[in-house]
Scaffold this motif. Structure first.
Motif, PDB file in Angstrom:
ATOM      1  N   LYS A 126       5.669  -1.615  25.785  1.00 50.20           N
ATOM      2  CA  LYS A 126       6.387  -2.273  24.685  1.00 50.20           C
ATOM      3  C   LYS A 126       7.730  -1.607  24.447  1.00 50.20           C
ATOM      4  O   LYS A 126       8.750  -2.283  24.248  1.00 50.20           O
ATOM      5  N   ARG A 127       7.750  -0.262  24.467  1.00 46.40           N
ATOM      6  CA  ARG A 127       9.005   0.468  24.269  1.00 46.40           C
ATOM      7  C   ARG A 127       9.993   0.154  25.401  1.00 46.40           C
ATOM      8  O   ARG A 127      11.210   0.034  25.172  1.00 46.40           O
ATOM      9  N   ASP A 173       1.688   0.493  24.462  1.00 43.14           N
ATOM     10  CA  ASP A 173       2.798   0.922  23.613  1.00 43.14           C
ATOM     11  C   ASP A 173       3.988   1.406  24.446  1.00 43.14           C
ATOM     12  O   ASP A 173       5.146   1.182  24.083  1.00 43.14           O
ATOM     13  N   GLU A 214      11.374  -3.301  24.755  1.00 49.92           N
ATOM     14  CA  GLU A 214      12.304  -3.271  23.628  1.00 49.92           C
ATOM     15  C   GLU A 214      13.659  -2.706  24.050  1.00 49.92           C
ATOM     16  O   GLU A 214      14.709  -3.163  23.591  1.00 49.92           O
ATOM     17  N   ARG A 215      13.643  -1.710  24.899  1.00 46.12           N
ATOM     18  CA  ARG A 215      14.885  -1.073  25.330  1.00 46.12           C
ATOM     19  C   ARG A 215      15.657  -1.936  26.328  1.00 46.12           C
ATOM     20  O   ARG A 215      16.875  -2.083  26.244  1.00 46.12           O
ATOM     21  N   LEU A 249      11.341   8.818  26.643  1.00 46.09           N
ATOM     22  CA  LEU A 249       9.960   9.010  26.209  1.00 46.09           C
ATOM     23  C   LEU A 249       9.490  10.305  26.844  1.00 46.09           C
ATOM     24  O   LEU A 249       9.259  10.371  28.057  1.00 46.09           O
TER      25      LEU A 249
END
Length: 324
Positions: free
Chosen positions: A228-229, A225, A232-233, A213
């Motif tokens: 969240k990323r 957000d 997810e990773r 990121l």
């Protein structure tokens, strides 16, 4: 109720509960935790690694642990924001002090850090390390790998730290603060497919398969957000969290060896950490605080806040488990 004495770091008889020292006085430990070499049975241990012989720009991070501890005294004994509670009421944390390193033999430092970290991890539930330059994350990851296996790295940083790793004819590995991540991938300590770097705003030769990121993306995303990323990773499991203070913009962290403009605020990154409260964090470090370049302890306060948030997340998680 906080006790009425002073020098809680040395006079405390218990490893839980708040301190009563004034913010401007008393013996310093991280958040006034009891200073002890006996960490057996504790929920978490804080220690310092005052090493900065692997930096490529400005040195001084060896003074980071001192500065972070000093800044942590500003946390008073009210419930710690934003956790609404005394973090240490039922969550036992001690300050072990610093790793003993021979400044004449910097090449031996990483092995000493690894061995000492392994010894601590055999006795305590969690190890929170105050650095020191970012190269110390490599021996820390080695020690945590011995206990937890291959982990997902969540690295808050302005730099990818994936520059080439040099190897000697004797099999030795040269790891500096700009190559520890690549070394960790090559050694199988972390899984690049479930690892992520947050705040990157410099170029490196390769990404080693780690998600990034970038700083401009972080600027345009909300804290929710970003978290969240990260979930997810990593899938939120077996996470090692490494926070290089230069992840923050120099406006919020001038006291560091390699500052890079265009980074996020301390408020935004603390909010991201808050939203990681359900992640299974198995170890953490806060590194690269170089107080000689700091102003009014701005950087040290940010770093001590990051460390406090890590302990807050763990304390809340223990409370939730106890409540069923």
């Amino acid at each position: 109720m906080a006790e009425s004495g002073i020098d809680h770091a040395f006079t405390a008889t218990e490893i839980t509960g708040a301190a009563g020292d004034p913010t401007y006085a008393g013996a310093l430990s991280f958040m006034r935790r009891r200073f002890t070499k006996d960490v057996a049975g504790t929920d978490a241990t804080v220690w310092g690694v005052p090493f900065d012989s692997a930096v490529s720009n400005r040195s001084g991070a060896r003074f980071g642990p001192q500065a972070i501890r000093r800044a942590s005294a500003i946390f008073d004994n009210d419930p710690q924001y934003p956790f609404h509670t005394d973090l240490f009421e039922a969550f036992s944390v001690v300050d072990y002090g610093d790793c003993r390193l021979d400044y004449r033999l910097p090449e031996a430092a990483h092995e000493t850090i690894r061995a000492d970290a392994e010894a601590l991890l055999a006795k305590t539930g969690f190890l929170l390390t105050l650095g020191g330059d970012h190269s110390i994350a490599f021996p820390l990851l080695q020690a945590h790998h011995a206990r937890h296996g291959r982990m997902s790295l969540v690295q808050f940083d302005a730099h990818q730290d994936t520059w080439p790793v040099a190897r000697g004819a004797d099999g030795s590995v040269r790891v500096d603060h700009g190559s520890f991540t690549k070394a960790a991938v090559e050694a199988g300590l972390i899984d690049p497919a479930t690892s992520i770097q947050v705040g990157i705003r410099t170029h490196a030769p390769e990404d080693c398969g780690i998600a990034i990121l970038h700083g401009y993306e972080v600027e345009e995303m909300s804290a929710v957000d970003i978290a969240k990323r990260i979930y997810e990773r990593t899938h939120g499991t077996n996470v090692y969290l490494s926070f290089d203070i230069d992840c923050l913009d120099p406006a919020f962290a001038p006291g560091t060896g390699t500052p890079v403009a265009g980074g996020p605020s301390s408020a935004k990154m603390l909010a991201v950490l808050r939203h990681l409260k359900n992640a299974e964090i198995v170890g953490a470090d806060v590194v690269e605080v170089a107080p000689a370049y700091d102003h009014a302890d701005v950087t040290a306060i940010a770093a001590s806040s990051v460390a406090m948030y890590v302990l807050g997340i763990l304390s809340e998680k223990k409370s939730r488990r106890a409540a069923g």
